[in-house]
Scaffold this active site. Sequence first.
Site, PDB file in Angstrom:
ATOM      1  CE  LYS A   1      38.214  32.721  35.095  1.00  0.00           C
ATOM      2  NZ  LYS A   1      37.672  32.682  33.717  1.00  0.00           N
TER       3      LYS A   1
ATOM      4  CB  SER B   1      40.768  34.591  32.040  1.00  0.00           C
ATOM      5  OG  SER B   1      39.424  34.126  32.153  1.00  0.00           O
TER       6      SER B   1
ATOM      7  CB  SER C   1      38.272  32.040  29.674  1.00  0.00           C
ATOM      8  OG  SER C   1      38.610  33.268  29.086  1.00  0.00           O
TER       9      SER C   1
END
Length: 395
Positions: free
Chosen positions: A85, A142, A166
Amino acid sequence: MGQNAAVHSMGGGFAGEVAARVVRGETTAGAAVEGALEAVRRLDVEINAFTEVWAEWARERAAAVDARVARGADLPLAGVPIGVKATEGAASDQARRLMAAGAVPVGATAVPGPGTPWRTWGATDRGPTANPRRRGVSPGGSSAGSGAAVAAGMVPLATGSDGAGSTRIPAAWCGVIGYKPTTGLLPARDSAGLAVGGPIVRCVADVALYRRVVLGEHEHDGGDSAAAGPAPPRRVAWSADLGFNSVDPGVERTAGAALYTWAQRAGFAVEEAGLDLADPGARWHSRRARSGEAPSPGAAAAERRDEARLAESLAAADLLATPATPNPPHGPEGPGEAMSVGLTWLFNLTGHPAITVPAGLLPDGCPVGLQLVAAHGADGALLRAAADYERRVLA
């Protein structure tokens, strides 16, 4: 549940299988990484899952892994290409532990940019991240790029971080698997202690492998979750809304049908949880704003009430099950009044471990996830139950 099996099987290869082939000498870390880089070149033109690709660095790391394997090193993730990420990068605790076990990051996965509406669209310089399972709808956020990269088959594992859902939400909306460990097993990613690292993968065995190399095993929850194998629960408490959400009827039906199919095949009881919890939104925002300071007396009292109710529910049942989100994946118009985090962010406040698994497809092809929640520290039991679900429902 044939559609569900199709969601589960999308993309090639699992992390554990790649590592086993490298260790046995059937392939090399270099070849595995080249395969992932080729998949990114071919597929990411349309999906935009990666903001950066680290091709030369990945090749160097793969060569180092092959040298370590040749010397007999024990590398449970030997040569496994992963995405990391973007807001965490390769320096995060979980990425460093994955690399120590032989994993090779090939790039940074997209997250929402500044001002991105609803925090569910990954942003790249080529455009927003697409959902590989249903074009035109959000991949979730996210950890948008991580969910999309795994679902599309670019990498078998990508890291996420979950402060309100997320990791679990993009996994659910992309039709793959996302795991939020018990809070405290990894250092929190934020000063408020809400964001917990975790993987997005395509099979539960890879969650168990992640847990072993990143979190370690814990005797009090039954030891090695991978070695123990799948194990169905005895009782599952079902709550479609936790007492405060307005849930889309199609999402509720799809997630509930997956749970009851599992129960029928495994022979366990499903009971209505009867939970009437308080909406945690104000408490969540307050904790994040206060960045780890002690909550107000009212917020603390509400948290204690909900903790007690959840403890009662998980004392009477082995797991609590909910839909992963109250709404289906939304398009560019946004989710409207729905709170996509409505069924996930409570467990960031309470710290319970949770996993989302594919539950099936809506008539328009949008994936739906089923969320399973266990008692604090019962991560091994949670993963053994999820593996049983996978074997009986997704296979």
